[in-house]
Design an enzyme around this catalytic site. Structure first.
Site, PDB file in Angstrom:
ATOM      1  N   HIS A   1      73.865   9.577  71.597  1.00  0.00           N
ATOM      2  CA  HIS A   1      72.896   9.394  70.513  1.00  0.00           C
ATOM      3  C   HIS A   1      73.643   9.140  69.214  1.00  0.00           C
ATOM      4  O   HIS A   1      74.864   9.305  69.134  1.00  0.00           O
ATOM      5  CB  HIS A   1      71.958  10.599  70.405  1.00  0.00           C
ATOM      6  CG  HIS A   1      72.633  11.913  70.190  1.00  0.00           C
ATOM      7  ND1 HIS A   1      73.285  12.595  71.197  1.00  0.00           N
ATOM      8  CD2 HIS A   1      72.774  12.707  69.084  1.00  0.00           C
ATOM      9  CE1 HIS A   1      73.785  13.726  70.726  1.00  0.00           C
ATOM     10  NE2 HIS A   1      73.487  13.814  69.438  1.00  0.00           N
TER      11      HIS A   1
ATOM     12  N   ARG B   1      67.995  10.679  53.937  1.00  0.00           N
ATOM     13  CA  ARG B   1      67.475  11.381  55.105  1.00  0.00           C
ATOM     14  C   ARG B   1      68.249  12.685  55.276  1.00  0.00           C
ATOM     15  O   ARG B   1      69.454  12.731  55.053  1.00  0.00           O
ATOM     16  CB  ARG B   1      67.638  10.522  56.365  1.00  0.00           C
ATOM     17  CG  ARG B   1      67.208  11.190  57.654  1.00  0.00           C
ATOM     18  CD  ARG B   1      67.289  10.259  58.855  1.00  0.00           C
ATOM     19  NE  ARG B   1      66.951  10.957  60.096  1.00  0.00           N
ATOM     20  CZ  ARG B   1      67.843  11.460  60.936  1.00  0.00           C
ATOM     21  NH1 ARG B   1      69.137  11.336  60.693  1.00  0.00           N
ATOM     22  NH2 ARG B   1      67.452  12.094  62.032  1.00  0.00           N
TER      23      ARG B   1
ATOM     24  N   ASP C   1      76.907  15.558  72.132  1.00  0.00           N
ATOM     25  CA  ASP C   1      77.273  16.823  71.505  1.00  0.00           C
ATOM     26  C   ASP C   1      78.159  17.623  72.458  1.00  0.00           C
ATOM     27  O   ASP C   1      77.768  17.867  73.597  1.00  0.00           O
ATOM     28  CB  ASP C   1      76.024  17.639  71.170  1.00  0.00           C
ATOM     29  CG  ASP C   1      75.162  16.976  70.107  1.00  0.00           C
ATOM     30  OD1 ASP C   1      75.706  16.172  69.319  1.00  0.00           O
ATOM     31  OD2 ASP C   1      73.947  17.255  70.068  1.00  0.00           O
TER      32      ASP C   1
ATOM     33  N   HIS D   1      77.718   9.417  70.133  1.00  0.00           N
ATOM     34  CA  HIS D   1      78.449  10.565  70.669  1.00  0.00           C
ATOM     35  C   HIS D   1      77.511  11.421  71.504  1.00  0.00           C
ATOM     36  O   HIS D   1      76.287  11.309  71.414  1.00  0.00           O
ATOM     37  CB  HIS D   1      79.010  11.432  69.526  1.00  0.00           C
ATOM     38  CG  HIS D   1      77.943  12.142  68.759  1.00  0.00           C
ATOM     39  ND1 HIS D   1      77.090  11.491  67.880  1.00  0.00           N
ATOM     40  CD2 HIS D   1      77.552  13.458  68.754  1.00  0.00           C
ATOM     41  CE1 HIS D   1      76.244  12.359  67.359  1.00  0.00           C
ATOM     42  NE2 HIS D   1      76.492  13.553  67.883  1.00  0.00           N
TER      43      HIS D   1
END
Length: 381
Positions: A305, A315, A251, A249
């Site tokens: 990204h 994470r 942002d 996607h």
């Protein structure tokens, strides 16, 4: 990818959200799901979107802000920083900033508070459940929003207002939503968001200089920003080659300032290849979003990204999404327009784009164009 265009002429300009047939949402409990022979189909991504095993490192400009932020900043340091930003933003929109002035203690506290929240029982986290169509609250893999290509993650998103009339937006959210015992977390994230907002405005000065507009233009545009803070948690996954922590996607927001923990996971699509950005505890990863791409009249790019997961380690990351005041009109400055450079996108407000991504369209690489097409072909009420 989700498309805005269907084969039906009657529905040609109706944006689509990948809701599928959601009746009883799947419960995202990674501890239980990892005990199964494989993960549910809803988490398995198409072959052309599955993560690659090895992603080469992306060469990301490292911008030292120490001289720029000092009271006696030299013109040469400012010029070099703006040049590096221009180079990165013209290509993929990602860069790192170091010597940014944010204390290591505050960053550490923000990570520790995130661990405290995600260690809570599911029933406690559900107290701040993110409702359909809203951008803030707790979401476990968006199981109530999407039916396919579910991300392997949990998120907590909350609003930050740089508004003197609402000075403690974040702190009040934690106390009101979770209880007064969460005041310490609220104070940490209130301070963290204030620091992120301040840093964002300084970066906006460099972005303005790099585009040839006044140093104050974008800084002033984003004063009284109405931004979003997000705490991302990616649990280990037994089949990391089949799913994604966050799908591909761009942002939709203006600027993202990300702090990663020590675990790899962030990947950026550059030159037709996925590349990784390794964690650097002393640096923030900064990237351009769709709203700023519109402000720059497409000179600067928001880049595709994603986040990958692994089978061994959890994470976490802290993401601050800078957004303008919701009623502020997004349009490029006059300096970026001339007879040879027409407008690329229609005027819009951040609240319109936010609603589009929450209610009509699953963010991908085409969000801004799909939104622009939707605006120009559908009457705006």
């Amino acid at each position: 990818m989700v498309s805005c265009i269907t084969k039906s002429p009657q529905e040609e300009h109706t944006p689509k959200l990948d809701l599928g047939n959601i009746q009883t949402p799947l419960i995202f409990n990674p501890s239980m799901l990892n005990l199964q022979a494989t993960i549910p189909n809803q988490f398995i991504w198409p072959d052309d979107e599955k993560p690659c095993t090895e992603a080469p490192e992306l060469d990301v400009p490292l911008i030292d802000l120490q001289n720029f932020l000092s009271a006696s900043s030299s013109p040469s340091a400012t010029l070099e920083a703006s040049r590096l930003i221009s180079e990165a933003c013209s290509k993929h929109g990602f860069f790192l900033v170091v010597n940014h002035g944010i204390s290591e203690e505050l960053i550490s506290d923000a990570h520790e508070c995130m661990a405290r929240f995600y260690d809570m029982p599911p029933s406690e986290k559900q107290k701040v459940h993110r409702k359909p169509g809203e951008s803030c609250g707790y979401a476990s893999s968006f199981t109530g929003r999407f039916s396919t290509k579910l991300p392997w993650k949990e998120t907590l998103s909350f609003r930050f207002c740089d508004d003197k009339n609402s000075p403690n937006t974040v702190q009040d959210y934690f106390c009101d939503a979770l209880g007064h015992e969460f005041l310490p977390l609220g104070k940490v994230y209130q301070e963290y968001c204030e620091e992120m907002s301040s840093l964002s405005l300084k970066i906006m000065e460099l972005l303005g200089l790099s585009l040839g507009v006044s140093r104050d233009y974008f800084r002033e545009f984003f004063e009284e920003n109405d931004s979003i803070m997000r705490l991302n948690y990616y649990p280990p996954c037994q089949k990391p080659d089949l799913t994604l922590g966050t799908g591909p996607h761009c942002d939709p927001t203006s600027l993202t300032i990300l702090h990663q923990d020590h675990v790899n996971g962030l990947q950026v699509f550059v030159d037709n290849q996925w590349r990784s950005i390794s964690p650097n505890p002393k640096a923030f990863v900064v990237n351009i979003g769709d709203t700023f791409m519109a402000l720059s009249n497409n000179i600067y790019k928001s880049c595709l990204h994603r986040a990958v997961v692994n089978s061994q380690s959890e994470r976490k990351s802290l993401a601050f999404f800078l957004c303008p005041k919701k009623d502020r009109v997004v349009k490029p400055p006059r300096e970026l327009l001339d007879s040879n450079t027409p407008r690329r996108y229609p005027d819009f407000t951040w609240s319109m784009l936010l609603e589009f991504t929450q209610k009509h369209y699953r963010a991908d690489m085409n969000t801004l164009q799909a939104f622009s097409d939707w605006l120009t072909k559908k009457p705006i009420k």
